[in-house]
Structures are given as C-alpha cells and as structure tokens.
Write an enzyme that holds these catalytic residues in place. Structure first.
Site, short mmCIF file in Angstrom:
data_model
loop_
_atom_site.label_atom_id
_atom_site.label_comp_id
_atom_site.label_asym_id
_atom_site.label_seq_id
_atom_site.Cartn_x
_atom_site.Cartn_y
_atom_site.Cartn_z
N HIS A 298 0.67 -1.12 0.03
CA HIS A 298 0.13 -0.09 -0.07
C HIS A 298 0.80 1.21 0.24
O HIS A 298 0.75 2.27 -0.70
CB HIS A 298 -0.83 -0.03 1.24
CG HIS A 298 -1.69 1.31 1.26
ND1 HIS A 298 -1.35 2.26 2.22
CD2 HIS A 298 -2.79 1.72 0.81
CE1 HIS A 298 -2.44 3.08 2.39
NE2 HIS A 298 -3.09 2.81 1.40
N GLU B 213 4.55 11.17 2.49
CA GLU B 213 3.57 10.33 2.13
C GLU B 213 3.34 9.28 3.57
O GLU B 213 2.40 8.81 3.93
CB GLU B 213 3.90 9.38 0.92
CG GLU B 213 2.42 8.94 0.10
CD GLU B 213 1.62 9.92 -0.19
OE1 GLU B 213 0.31 9.69 -0.22
OE2 GLU B 213 2.21 11.35 -0.29
#
Length: 420
Positions: free
Chosen positions: A47, A120
């Site tokens: 992911h 991120e």
C-alpha cells in the site's frame, strides 16, 4: 464485444475488450502483489508503494503526473487489495497512449524521493488513524485477523503504524524487485481501445523487463476466533465470518447466491426479519468474499448494545431456518440479482477492465459473460440449501465486536446455538 489476450515473451499480459459506441476507455496495470504477498516485516509496504507511485518518476514530478491526465479531462487512481495492486486511468479514446505512458512511468520509474517518502508516510499514518476511528472499517480488519490469525492473509492492508513508520527507500525498492516482474503484471483495457496498438505499446514499454521468479505466498488456513473491544460508541458493531469457497471452487456461485438470499438486498431474509420485522438495526448485510485459496462469508450489522444479543441470535436462527425452508423463488431472485448486477456493471468500461484483469489473474483467460450466466443458472436449490447447512452448523467461524458489546454472546455460545 470481443476479448483479446496477448502475452509478451517475458510473461507480461495484455488483455482488452472493444466496446463499440464508446468514446472513452479505462486502462490499468494490475500487479499481482498485494497484502498477502508481504512478509511480516513488510506488512503495509504494498500500500505504501501504491502511494509512492504518484509522488514522482524519473521524468515527471507529482504535479506533472496529475496534470498529464487531468489536462485531457481524465482520471487517475490506484488501490491495494490483499492479492493485487492496481494503477488505472479513464481517458478519451485519443488519450489512451498518453494514459499508458503515464501508467508505465509510475509503475516502472518511481524515484522514491526521500522527502516525498516522509510526506507520504505522514499521509498513510493519518489514513491508518482514520481507519481506526471508523468502526465499520476497523471491524473488518479485526475479523480478517481472527479468521486467518498470524497469517499474511489476516494482516491489514494498511499495515500497523510502527511498520509504516520504519519503511525506508531500500525497503520499497526491495519489494518492487521481488514482486513487480512482468509475469506478475496484467495490462487490462476496455472501451474505445485498439488491441494491436496496446500490444505494440506494451512491447515497447514493458518488453525489455527481465522475468523474475517471485516467491510463493503463504497459503491461507481459516482458523477463526473472537475479537471483542468494548468502547463507548452509539452503536454496537457485529461482524461474523464463516469459511466459504475460494474463487476457483465449484461452489463459489452457490455461496454468492446464498449471500444474496440471506443479506443481499431489501428482500433478503436478514433485512426482512432483523430490520423490517424486529427493528433491530439500520444496516445488515451478507457477502461472499473469495481469495485464491480460501473465502469468507461475512455477516455485518450495527445495532444498540442492549439489542446486540437478540440480533446475533436471530441471525443464527435465520441461517438455520434457511437451511430447512429456502424456496426456489428466493434462489431465482438471487440468481436474477447476480446476473443483473454483473451485466449492469459491465456497461462501465472501468468495471469491464477490472473484470478482465481479475479473470486473467484467476483463470488465465476471460470466461464469456454467457458462460458465467450459465454457471449461475446451473446452481440448484439443493446446491444452495446444502451450502446453507454448512454455513448454519459446521463452517469454522470468526467474530469481531466493537462498541457497547458487553452483552454480546461469545463465539463459543454462538457455536452452541448453531449446534442446538
């Protein structure tokens, strides 16, 4: 509509379906590398990698990636599941080459800039926190963990915060090297597409990739168990999972029909009995999930804490009753729902491209729609009642409870009721 499939010499597969009359196309790259392909120390990295694909390549920065597709009115996104990671776009017909160029760029050329990794990382940690604060999200992760304890298939897709906090650039590159080979990739497209042009472009963009031997993933073993977390919430959340067929099983369509009969719509048994007649909940449903080597029939409902025990018991009673008195009319209705849902969904090029990739992943070919319809129609009432008997009595079970769940029956008590 005609499906065409071509495999490059290195194992990269291209599958497409022309949909006459459309002026747009959906195109994507499905990588057969998801949550279950991670080692324990890698949990969450598939992911994380999906997120990083949009954060810059050797030729485009993050803004340029977004602008390349949005400048032509297109749409770009991605997702990670337990068995695949998908990167896909929806564009007009003339912009298919551009979309493929961008998709290949983000899959093959991510730079994993250290600054962007940290940015991120924070985004993903926020996503994990949001999931933990969303009861009807987190309860399904807990159910998965109970069904497949200490297994790759049982771990969360997002991963635990402590793992995500430690992933390095080298960790990301290592996972790509281990799992992103051409034999693990499928280019799927549907709509206004030219198959030969896609093959030629794929040969240029992906044909040079060396084949890799990807290690086998950990086999699934459905064990079951109970997770109960008491918390002061407005609703008590109830999720029960029972072992059901994998997606290659002869019984998969019987499982899907059973799920529709029990909790697939407003006419389903659980909706009518639990919500309409007794008023025990607002939401209740059943669904049949499947993987390569296992599956889980899931029942979910949200109710008040003081009504949870009754809801759980009524659900079990309805499962037992279905095994005894399910009728042909119910099965016929479920068949119709399945066929209509499939056919309506396939009017969308995005759904059709998704199906193409999924079928290649499962079967190595794309069964015709009529072939699938015939298999659904071939499921008899006896097939469904036999399956219902297993669900009601003998299928291994997992249970997840969240909220004011002090009065909820234990998994052991529920098993006793199943056997009574």
């Amino acid at each position: 509509m005609t499906v065409k499939l071509h495999t490059l010499s290195n194992g990269f597969r291209v599958v497409s379906e022309l949909m006459p009359g459309l002026q747009s196309a959906s195109i994507g790259i499905w990588v057969l590398a998801g949550g279950r392909h991670e080692r324990p120390e890698q949990n969450g990295i598939a992911h994380f990698l999906e997120h990083m694909a949009f954060k810059g390549t050797k030729t485009r920065n993050a803004l340029q990636i977004a602008e390349a597709i949005e400048d032509v009115g297109g749409y770009l996104n991605a997702y990670t599941s337990r068995e695949a990671t998908a990167y896909y776009a929806r564009v007009l017909q003339d912009d298919v080459p551009l979309a493929l160029d961008v998709l290949s760029d983000i899959v093959l050329n991510p730079i994993f800039d250290p600054h962007e990794i940290e940015v991120e990382r924070g985004v993903i940690l926020q996503e994990i926190g949001q999931s933990l604060d969303t009861p009807d999200d987190v309860i399904f992760d807990w159910l998965q963990e109970q069904a497949y304890p200490d297994q790759a298939l049982g771990r969360t897709i997002l991963g635990p915060s402590e793992r995500v906090s430690s992933f390095s650039r080298d960790d990301l590159a290592q996972f790509v090297g281990e799992r992103y080979g051409p034999g693990q990739m499928i280019l799927a497209a549907a709509g206004a597409v030219d198959h030969d042009a896609l093959v030629n472009a794929a040969e240029e963009l992906f044909g040079h990739l060396p084949a890799i031997t990807s290690s086998a993933y950990e086999p699934a073993k459905y064990l079951g168990g109970e997770h109960r977390q008491v918390k002061d919430l407005e609703q008590a959340h109830f999720a029960m999972g029972l072992e059901s067929p994998d997606y290659r099983s002869d019984n998969i369509h019987a499982a899907q029909i059973y799920a529709a009969v029990m909790g697939g719509g407003m006419s389903s048994r659980l909706f009518q009995e639990v919500r309409e007649k007794r008023g025990l909940c607002y939401t209740i449903f059943a669904q049949a999930g499947a993987y390569a080597d296992s599956g889980m029939m899931t029942f979910y409902a949200g109710t008040s804490g003081d009504q949870l025990a009754e809801l759980a018991n009524v659900t079990l009673d309805e499962m037992k009753r279905a095994a005894d008195d399910m009728g042909e009319e119910e099965v016929a209705r479920a068949r119709a729902q399945m066929k209509a849902g499939m056919l309506m969904g396939l009017e969308s090029p995005s759904n059709r491209a998704e199906r193409l990739a999924r079928m290649i992943q499962i079967w190595g070919r794309v069964p015709g729609v009529q072939e699938v319809v015939q298999k659904i129609d071939a499921v008899s009432l006896g097939d469904v009642t036999d399956f219902a008997e297993k669900m009601a009595v003998s299928a291994p079970a997992a249970l997840a409870l969240y909220g004011p769940v002090e009065q909820a029956p234990t998994l052991e008590a529920m098993q006793e009721r199943r056997n009574s």
